[in-house]
Design a protein around this motif. Structure first.
Motif, PDB file in Angstrom:
ATOM      1  N   LEU A  62       0.931  -1.168   0.018  1.00  0.00           N
ATOM      2  CA  LEU A  62      -0.149  -0.036  -0.113  1.00  0.00           C
ATOM      3  C   LEU A  62       0.777   1.068   0.001  1.00  0.00           C
ATOM      4  O   LEU A  62       0.384   2.249   0.020  1.00  0.00           O
ATOM      5  CB  LEU A  62      -0.828  -0.058   1.198  1.00  0.00           C
ATOM      6  CG  LEU A  62      -1.813  -1.206   1.398  1.00  0.00           C
ATOM      7  CD1 LEU A  62      -2.740  -1.241   2.764  1.00  0.00           C
ATOM      8  CD2 LEU A  62      -2.602  -1.543   0.275  1.00  0.00           C
ATOM      9  N   LEU A  65       0.271   4.967  -1.611  1.00  0.00           N
ATOM     10  CA  LEU A  65      -1.321   5.038  -1.792  1.00  0.00           C
ATOM     11  C   LEU A  65      -1.831   6.273  -1.240  1.00  0.00           C
ATOM     12  O   LEU A  65      -2.701   7.127  -2.206  1.00  0.00           O
ATOM     13  CB  LEU A  65      -1.965   3.908  -1.368  1.00  0.00           C
ATOM     14  CG  LEU A  65      -2.410   2.793  -2.308  1.00  0.00           C
ATOM     15  CD1 LEU A  65      -3.509   1.902  -1.790  1.00  0.00           C
ATOM     16  CD2 LEU A  65      -2.874   3.139  -3.918  1.00  0.00           C
ATOM     17  N   LEU A 410      -0.114  -7.706  -7.864  1.00  0.00           N
ATOM     18  CA  LEU A 410      -0.872  -7.450  -6.860  1.00  0.00           C
ATOM     19  C   LEU A 410      -1.387  -5.909  -6.787  1.00  0.00           C
ATOM     20  O   LEU A 410      -2.637  -5.524  -6.521  1.00  0.00           O
ATOM     21  CB  LEU A 410      -0.369  -7.661  -5.380  1.00  0.00           C
ATOM     22  CG  LEU A 410      -1.248  -7.323  -4.071  1.00  0.00           C
ATOM     23  CD1 LEU A 410      -2.560  -7.829  -4.202  1.00  0.00           C
ATOM     24  CD2 LEU A 410      -0.404  -7.936  -3.017  1.00  0.00           C
ATOM     25  N   SER A 411      -0.311  -5.028  -7.181  1.00  0.00           N
ATOM     26  CA  SER A 411      -0.346  -3.632  -7.276  1.00  0.00           C
ATOM     27  C   SER A 411      -1.429  -3.291  -8.014  1.00  0.00           C
ATOM     28  O   SER A 411      -2.140  -2.142  -8.008  1.00  0.00           O
ATOM     29  CB  SER A 411       0.956  -2.742  -7.071  1.00  0.00           C
ATOM     30  OG  SER A 411       1.348  -2.991  -8.386  1.00  0.00           O
ATOM     31  N   ILE A 414      -4.759  -3.762  -6.679  1.00  0.00           N
ATOM     32  CA  ILE A 414      -5.164  -2.795  -5.682  1.00  0.00           C
ATOM     33  C   ILE A 414      -5.597  -1.632  -6.572  1.00  0.00           C
ATOM     34  O   ILE A 414      -6.355  -0.724  -5.982  1.00  0.00           O
ATOM     35  CB  ILE A 414      -3.936  -2.602  -4.618  1.00  0.00           C
ATOM     36  CG1 ILE A 414      -3.991  -3.717  -3.751  1.00  0.00           C
ATOM     37  CG2 ILE A 414      -4.110  -1.259  -3.935  1.00  0.00           C
ATOM     38  CD1 ILE A 414      -2.735  -3.955  -3.036  1.00  0.00           C
ATOM     39  N   ARG A 415      -4.811  -1.139  -7.606  1.00  0.00           N
ATOM     40  CA  ARG A 415      -5.412   0.039  -8.222  1.00  0.00           C
ATOM     41  C   ARG A 415      -6.779  -0.046  -8.848  1.00  0.00           C
ATOM     42  O   ARG A 415      -7.489   0.903  -8.756  1.00  0.00           O
ATOM     43  CB  ARG A 415      -4.328   0.280  -9.666  1.00  0.00           C
ATOM     44  CG  ARG A 415      -3.204   0.932  -9.425  1.00  0.00           C
ATOM     45  CD  ARG A 415      -2.703   1.542 -10.958  1.00  0.00           C
ATOM     46  NE  ARG A 415      -1.466   1.952 -10.734  1.00  0.00           N
ATOM     47  CZ  ARG A 415      -0.129   1.494 -10.722  1.00  0.00           C
ATOM     48  NH1 ARG A 415      -0.136   0.050 -10.857  1.00  0.00           N
ATOM     49  NH2 ARG A 415       0.981   1.812 -10.440  1.00  0.00           N
TER      50      ARG A 415
ATOM     51  N   PRO B 364       5.267  -1.298  -4.608  1.00  0.00           N
ATOM     52  CA  PRO B 364       4.765  -1.153  -5.793  1.00  0.00           C
ATOM     53  C   PRO B 364       5.004   0.443  -6.552  1.00  0.00           C
ATOM     54  O   PRO B 364       5.456   1.165  -5.473  1.00  0.00           O
ATOM     55  CB  PRO B 364       3.243  -1.145  -5.448  1.00  0.00           C
ATOM     56  CG  PRO B 364       3.032  -1.609  -4.154  1.00  0.00           C
ATOM     57  CD  PRO B 364       4.246  -1.465  -3.638  1.00  0.00           C
ATOM     58  N   TYR B 366       2.713   2.890  -7.398  1.00  0.00           N
ATOM     59  CA  TYR B 366       1.625   3.830  -7.531  1.00  0.00           C
ATOM     60  C   TYR B 366       1.971   5.335  -7.682  1.00  0.00           C
ATOM     61  O   TYR B 366       1.281   5.980  -8.361  1.00  0.00           O
ATOM     62  CB  TYR B 366       0.628   3.938  -6.376  1.00  0.00           C
ATOM     63  CG  TYR B 366       0.491   2.546  -5.890  1.00  0.00           C
ATOM     64  CD1 TYR B 366      -0.517   1.683  -6.653  1.00  0.00           C
ATOM     65  CD2 TYR B 366       0.693   1.918  -4.471  1.00  0.00           C
ATOM     66  CE1 TYR B 366      -0.869   0.540  -6.073  1.00  0.00           C
ATOM     67  CE2 TYR B 366       0.538   0.748  -3.963  1.00  0.00           C
ATOM     68  CZ  TYR B 366      -0.265   0.090  -4.879  1.00  0.00           C
ATOM     69  OH  TYR B 366      -0.885  -1.248  -4.394  1.00  0.00           O
TER      70      TYR B 366
END
Lengths: 427, 427
Positions: A62, A65, A410-411, A414-415, B364, B366
């Motif tokens: 996360l 984020l 996985l990211s 999550i997006r 990740p 993001y």
């Protein structure tokens, strides 16, 4: 399995170190015992590895984020809506990413607070690190939720521990603003009966303390004492907004405190009273908190932040001395969880890092501990050993590429989840 | 010399980048121009490199010599007694160590304040980085010392610049507590005549401001204005203890400010008013200060500290946003010294870093800027280019081993000097 490290610097002396099984069995110059693995330690130093006493490992997926927001906005807007949608397999991939980062930065133990712990346990088992894995109690004052959490606890602690040498099961209560009095009290008793470590977020923000006074007429620390949650097996994370009375209580119960300077500064929770608590009977330890509020798991960086925060908190440049900071990140953290580790001496658990004395950050070398605390980054660490096993050799860790790929995948998920959550919020 | 970078991530888009001479000459997908060097940019991102606007590079060989002390004790006990004994060749070796560390951490420019500048210039020239090299004015209110310093200035600025493309000569005044009114005024006029950048430590500690009021009845900033030292070519380092009147003055003169959060926290000087000054007409920039008070030269780490310090100073988690912090460390720093750099666009100077998108700290992805500011360390940076030349390729820098060896040798000499200085003090 035996390992012989030749000609390595330990406390300013060159020595050999023989590891037999999971402990340092002999530390002296010129050891001539055959070993399964021989490591040339020349131009390297050996140091204790790091013990991260408060994190939420799976939050590594996360990171980034939601930034630059205070604690409650960040939790409500960015973190909780996503977290609630993660699957057990997601937790497994996310925890592996976290452990990869920990090993790269010299950490061999973490005290985790999350859910789907069987997946964290699997990741820890496979990757060779140590952990205290806790089920987190969290009922938002709902009776049915509390009932379920109790059931989950009974179930979790009844399951066999697949890796008792490296994993200890502990139990967490999230915080006074998310856990009912009933669940706190039940947890205290359950922990006592089963001799478990207890891990709690306490007095992290001024708001938490104010709200607690408004609701209960007492501080979070006073309530935790009343509910029987304090003792030498209790680890309180954050512990920033403490009254004199709170400190007296913590002292009396000889609790461990996990300070998390990066998270506390980033979320603007406040500054830990480092020097005051260093002189108390509490056991001071260091944690990174989760990657979403840090945004990394590097205990190297956390040590420097801990020292700088201690100096600014007291406006005294002699606060947060490098030696004290290094000890809380190593020996104190291990001791909080009953491990004879965090120290390089015979009979201690064979956990350690090797650092490259020709690295630019460690040059010159007037004071290695100062260099590690104030000047280094992960590029200084060449090797990491935990429980007598080599987890990183010449900066190479098994399965690194695959772990990164899984986390990237996985990211992507999550997006998508975030997009959906934002659409829901708009409705 | 031409370089073609293929398939690299720039602002979330994959593109090619063609470097001709010392500038980015073309940025678009699918460039098919032959180049002397082709770099495969896949799974990498390109970002501006860092511009460190306040440091004392040669102090890299003093790191760890004295820690956990306030500014004046640290200067008097640990730093000044040794510094005064360093030779020009020592400064050369020490500056090379600093530049090595800067390149490793993605920095391509530093604004230096030290002495034996001809040696710093030689190191900068050879190693391919940029610098503003300044003679430091420092007379301790002694007329003869002032006279000598003026002579040295005339001499230094009369010498030809061996590397005008990458080196700018500037002039420094150490601080109001070490430089006489006469020398300040002379320097102001000298700088104006020769169109030089001026670099000054100002309002670093509460004591400096108090002493200045006691001596002159005004603040350091008021005195610097009175002495004609402020303007858009002035860079003030630290600038922590500022009154509303001081800020109004700085605003009016559109000075650049170099904040140094690690040093300010480590020496307990205080916290820079980040958000307030971000909204002013001053140009905010970032510096590491010297390694002896940091103890490294990593702008990556400095950015995170800058954000965390900004949040704590204002007790507002939205202060010190990652994007603002990244801009002050890159574009603003370059602009303070008149460089069209710190940005990846056509016609800008070809200074940049490449980062590994499969690095654990950047996973990740993001938000790359958030990851760089909050999560990364030097291990993320694979390549560094300055002025269209490759200074680091796949983390390898020319002469690294030799530079480290020379610095280690010098540290042996410094250990001896320290021992002698301590013996002298005892007498």
């Amino acid at each position: 399995m035996t390992i012989l490290i030749k000609n390595i610097l330990l406390n300013n002396q060159t020595t050999d170190i023989f590891i037999d099984g999971n402990t340092f069995s002999k530390i002296e110059p010129n050891i001539n015992i055959p070993a399964d693995t021989v490591i040339d330690g020349s131009r390297k130093a050996i140091l204790p590895a790091f013990y991260n006493t408060h994190t939420h490992a799976a939050m590594s997926v996360l990171k980034g984020l939601g930034d630059d927001k205070p604690l409650f906005d960040w939790l409500n807007q960015d973190i909780w809506p996503i977290e609630s949608l993660l699957s057990p397999d997601d937790i497994y991939d996310a925890t592996r990413l976290a452990i990869l980062e920990m090993i790269k930065t010299g950490t061999v133990f973490f005290s985790d607070m999350y859910w789907f712990m069987e997946k964290s346990i699997q990741a820890v088992c496979e990757m060779g690190i140590r952990a205290a894995v806790s089920l987190v109690q969290f009922d938002l004052f709902d009776e049915e939720a509390a009932r379920k959490k109790k059931e989950m606890a009974l179930d979790f602690y009844n399951q066999p521990n697949p890796c008792p040498e490296r994993i200890v099961k502990s139990i967490s209560c999230h915080a006074v603003y998310t856990v009912s009095e009933d669940l706190f009290k039940w947890t205290a008793e359950f922990a006592r009966k089963n001799d478990l470590f207890i891990h709690i977020h306490a007095s992290e923000t001024a708001k938490e303390v104010e709200d607690c006074f408004a609701k209960y007429g007492k501080s979070p620390i006073e309530k935790l004492e009343e509910w029987n949650l304090l003792g030498p097996k209790t680890i309180l994370a954050h512990a920033i907004h403490l009254s004199e009375k709170d400190i007296e209580i913590l002292n009396r119960h000889e609790v461990s405190l996990a300070t998390n300077p990066a998270s506390n500064m980033k979320l603007c929770s406040g500054l830990f009273k480092f020097e005051k608590l260093l002189k108390s009977h509490c056991n001071l330890t260091l944690g990174t908190d989760g990657s979403a509020s840090n945004n990394n798991l590097s205990m190297l960086e956390e040590m420097k932040l801990c020292s700088l925060a201690a100096k600014i908190e007291s406006m005294d440049a002699s606060a947060g001395k490098a030696q004290d900071i290094f000890r809380i990140a190593t020996r104190n953290g291990a001791q909080a969880f009953g491990l004879n580790a965090g120290i390089i001496e015979e009979k201690a658990l064979a956990d350690c890092i090797l650092v490259d004395l020709d690295n630019v950050f460690l040059t010159p070398d007037y004071n290695l501990i100062s260099n590690i605390v104030y000047a280094s980054d992960s590029s200084c660490i060449t090797d990491v050993l935990c429980n007598g096993q080599i987890l990183m050799r010449n900066r190479i860790i098994k399965d690194e590429k695959e772990i990164i790929k899984k986390a990237q995948k996985l990211s992507g998920k999550i997006r998508e989840l975030k997009k959906k959550a934002q659409e829901e919020q708009k409705k």
